[in-house]
Scaffold this motif. Structure first.
Motif, PDB file in Angstrom:
ATOM      1  N   LEU A  73       0.833  -1.193   0.000  1.00 60.50           N
ATOM      2  CA  LEU A  73       0.000   0.000   0.000  1.00 60.50           C
ATOM      3  C   LEU A  73       0.873   1.249   0.000  1.00 60.50           C
ATOM      4  O   LEU A  73       2.055   1.216   0.344  1.00 60.50           O
ATOM      5  CB  LEU A  73      -0.917   0.011   1.230  1.00 60.50           C
ATOM      6  CG  LEU A  73      -2.011  -1.057   1.270  1.00 60.50           C
ATOM      7  CD1 LEU A  73      -2.799  -0.963   2.580  1.00 60.50           C
ATOM      8  CD2 LEU A  73      -2.952  -0.924   0.073  1.00 60.50           C
ATOM      9  N   THR A  74       0.282   2.383  -0.392  1.00 60.45           N
ATOM     10  CA  THR A  74       0.986   3.658  -0.404  1.00 60.45           C
ATOM     11  C   THR A  74       1.491   3.993   0.996  1.00 60.45           C
ATOM     12  O   THR A  74       0.754   3.863   1.980  1.00 60.45           O
ATOM     13  CB  THR A  74       0.064   4.777  -0.907  1.00 60.45           C
ATOM     14  OG1 THR A  74      -0.409   4.450  -2.212  1.00 60.45           O
ATOM     15  CG2 THR A  74       0.800   6.106  -0.951  1.00 60.45           C
ATOM     16  N   GLN A  75       2.744   4.423   1.076  1.00 59.43           N
ATOM     17  CA  GLN A  75       3.318   4.874   2.337  1.00 59.43           C
ATOM     18  C   GLN A  75       3.516   6.388   2.284  1.00 59.43           C
ATOM     19  O   GLN A  75       3.667   6.967   1.210  1.00 59.43           O
ATOM     20  CB  GLN A  75       4.651   4.173   2.605  1.00 59.43           C
ATOM     21  CG  GLN A  75       4.512   2.664   2.751  1.00 59.43           C
ATOM     22  CD  GLN A  75       5.799   2.022   3.247  1.00 59.43           C
ATOM     23  OE1 GLN A  75       6.276   2.311   4.342  1.00 59.43           O
ATOM     24  NE2 GLN A  75       6.367   1.148   2.420  1.00 59.43           N
ATOM     25  N   TYR A  76       3.540   7.001   3.473  1.00 61.79           N
ATOM     26  CA  TYR A  76       3.603   8.457   3.547  1.00 61.79           C
ATOM     27  C   TYR A  76       4.725   8.903   4.480  1.00 61.79           C
ATOM     28  O   TYR A  76       5.075   8.205   5.432  1.00 61.79           O
ATOM     29  CB  TYR A  76       2.270   9.029   4.039  1.00 61.79           C
ATOM     30  CG  TYR A  76       1.105   8.715   3.122  1.00 61.79           C
ATOM     31  CD1 TYR A  76       0.817   9.526   2.031  1.00 61.79           C
ATOM     32  CD2 TYR A  76       0.325   7.580   3.332  1.00 61.79           C
ATOM     33  CE1 TYR A  76      -0.238   9.234   1.181  1.00 61.79           C
ATOM     34  CE2 TYR A  76      -0.733   7.273   2.487  1.00 61.79           C
ATOM     35  CZ  TYR A  76      -1.008   8.111   1.414  1.00 61.79           C
ATOM     36  OH  TYR A  76      -2.051   7.805   0.566  1.00 61.79           O
ATOM     37  N   ALA A  77       5.279  10.073   4.185  1.00 61.52           N
ATOM     38  CA  ALA A  77       6.322  10.671   5.029  1.00 61.52           C
ATOM     39  C   ALA A  77       6.102  12.176   5.074  1.00 61.52           C
ATOM     40  O   ALA A  77       5.658  12.784   4.088  1.00 61.52           O
ATOM     41  CB  ALA A  77       7.710  10.349   4.483  1.00 61.52           C
ATOM     42  N   LEU A  78       6.401  12.775   6.221  1.00 62.79           N
ATOM     43  CA  LEU A  78       6.242  14.212   6.423  1.00 62.79           C
ATOM     44  C   LEU A  78       7.586  14.819   6.796  1.00 62.79           C
ATOM     45  O   LEU A  78       8.361  14.228   7.554  1.00 62.79           O
ATOM     46  CB  LEU A  78       5.219  14.497   7.529  1.00 62.79           C
ATOM     47  CG  LEU A  78       3.815  13.917   7.346  1.00 62.79           C
ATOM     48  CD1 LEU A  78       2.961  14.223   8.572  1.00 62.79           C
ATOM     49  CD2 LEU A  78       3.155  14.488   6.097  1.00 62.79           C
ATOM     50  N   PHE A  79       7.859  16.025   6.279  1.00 60.89           N
ATOM     51  CA  PHE A  79       9.079  16.745   6.612  1.00 60.89           C
ATOM     52  C   PHE A  79       8.711  18.151   7.090  1.00 60.89           C
ATOM     53  O   PHE A  79       8.073  18.914   6.363  1.00 60.89           O
ATOM     54  CB  PHE A  79      10.013  16.826   5.405  1.00 60.89           C
ATOM     55  CG  PHE A  79      10.557  15.500   4.965  1.00 60.89           C
ATOM     56  CD1 PHE A  79      11.619  14.908   5.652  1.00 60.89           C
ATOM     57  CD2 PHE A  79      10.012  14.831   3.887  1.00 60.89           C
ATOM     58  CE1 PHE A  79      12.125  13.682   5.255  1.00 60.89           C
ATOM     59  CE2 PHE A  79      10.502  13.597   3.489  1.00 60.89           C
ATOM     60  CZ  PHE A  79      11.565  13.020   4.177  1.00 60.89           C
ATOM     61  N   ASP A  80       9.135  18.464   8.319  1.00 66.87           N
ATOM     62  CA  ASP A  80       8.883  19.778   8.901  1.00 66.87           C
ATOM     63  C   ASP A  80       9.911  20.779   8.376  1.00 66.87           C
ATOM     64  O   ASP A  80      11.106  20.482   8.342  1.00 66.87           O
ATOM     65  CB  ASP A  80       8.959  19.683  10.424  1.00 66.87           C
ATOM     66  CG  ASP A  80       8.633  20.994  11.119  1.00 66.87           C
ATOM     67  OD1 ASP A  80       7.991  21.853  10.487  1.00 66.87           O
ATOM     68  OD2 ASP A  80       9.018  21.154  12.296  1.00 66.87           O
TER      69      ASP A  80
END
Length: 216
Positions: free
Chosen positions: A79-86
């Motif tokens: 499945l699609t994976q997600y990442a966040l960058f501040d």
């Protein structure tokens, strides 16, 4: 006839090779953002479960400077994976999010493994008129003006280093300055302890900047 047969075999091998190649696609949005706004990335791949890689966030100037890295692993469901960058506290300029393999991987030609991010610095759009150091008995007064803000409002959130989230994110009203067209604002946020409170400002165009208020 032999020449034609050789060409046919080469084409067949190319087709088999391209069909068996694994693909991975990185998609980050938005690609142009104000400093302080979060970069959101998604990763889709048909690599086998257990395939690992790092998602690296770089600042690109004369050389690439690594800001942060997130390890990721393909799961059985793919499945699609997600990442966040501040991006809080960074400078305006060119940045890059890039997939870095933990080892050698055969990647299909249709893969997307890097995304170029442009960050704009909007800190000059905000003027703070209240003191950034305040006594607890009088805190916390947040006042200032937003360039060309008129009556469009401004969103604020207040987070204490120890106290945690104490306000927002909520929009507060701005009053048009007849002479400049700027939007003046003033908000009192009740705080119960001395702390360093980070106030994040944003509007309909995204993040503006963050300001730290010291309550003593």
């Amino acid at each position: 006839m032999k020449k034609f047969l050789c060409i046919f075999i080469l084409l067949l091998l190319a087709l088999v090779g391209s069909a068996s190649a694994y693909n991975i696609n990185l998609n980050c949005s938005p690609l142009t953002i104000p400093v302080g706004q979060t970069i959101k990335c998604s990763i889709d791949s048909n690599f086998p479960a257990g395939t690992s890689f790092n998602l690296n966030f770089y600042q690109k100037q004369y050389t690439a400077t690594l800001i942060s890295s997130q390890p990721m692993t393909i799961q059985p469901n793919q499945l699609t994976q997600y990442a966040l960058f501040d991006t809080t506290g960074l400078k305006g300029g060119q940045y890059d999010v890039e997939i870095a393999w933990n080892g050698v991987a055969a990647i299909g030609s249709d893969s997307v493994t890097t995304q170029l991010i442009t960050m704009t610095d909007r800190s000059g759009d905000l003027t703070i008129t209240s003191p950034t150091t305040q006594n607890l008995a009088d805190a916390l007064v947040i006042a200032g003006s937003l360039k060309n803000g008129g009556n469009s409002g401004i969103q604020i959130s207040v987070n204490g280093a120890s106290a945690g989230q104490v306000f927002g994110p909520l929009y507060i009203g701005t009053t048009p300055n007849i002479q400049t067209g700027d939007g003046d604002f003033r908000q009192i946020v009740a705080v119960t302890q001395p702390d360093d409170y980070t106030v994040k400002f944003s509007d309909a165009n995204g993040a503006i900047t963050s300001v730290v208020f010291h309550v003593v």
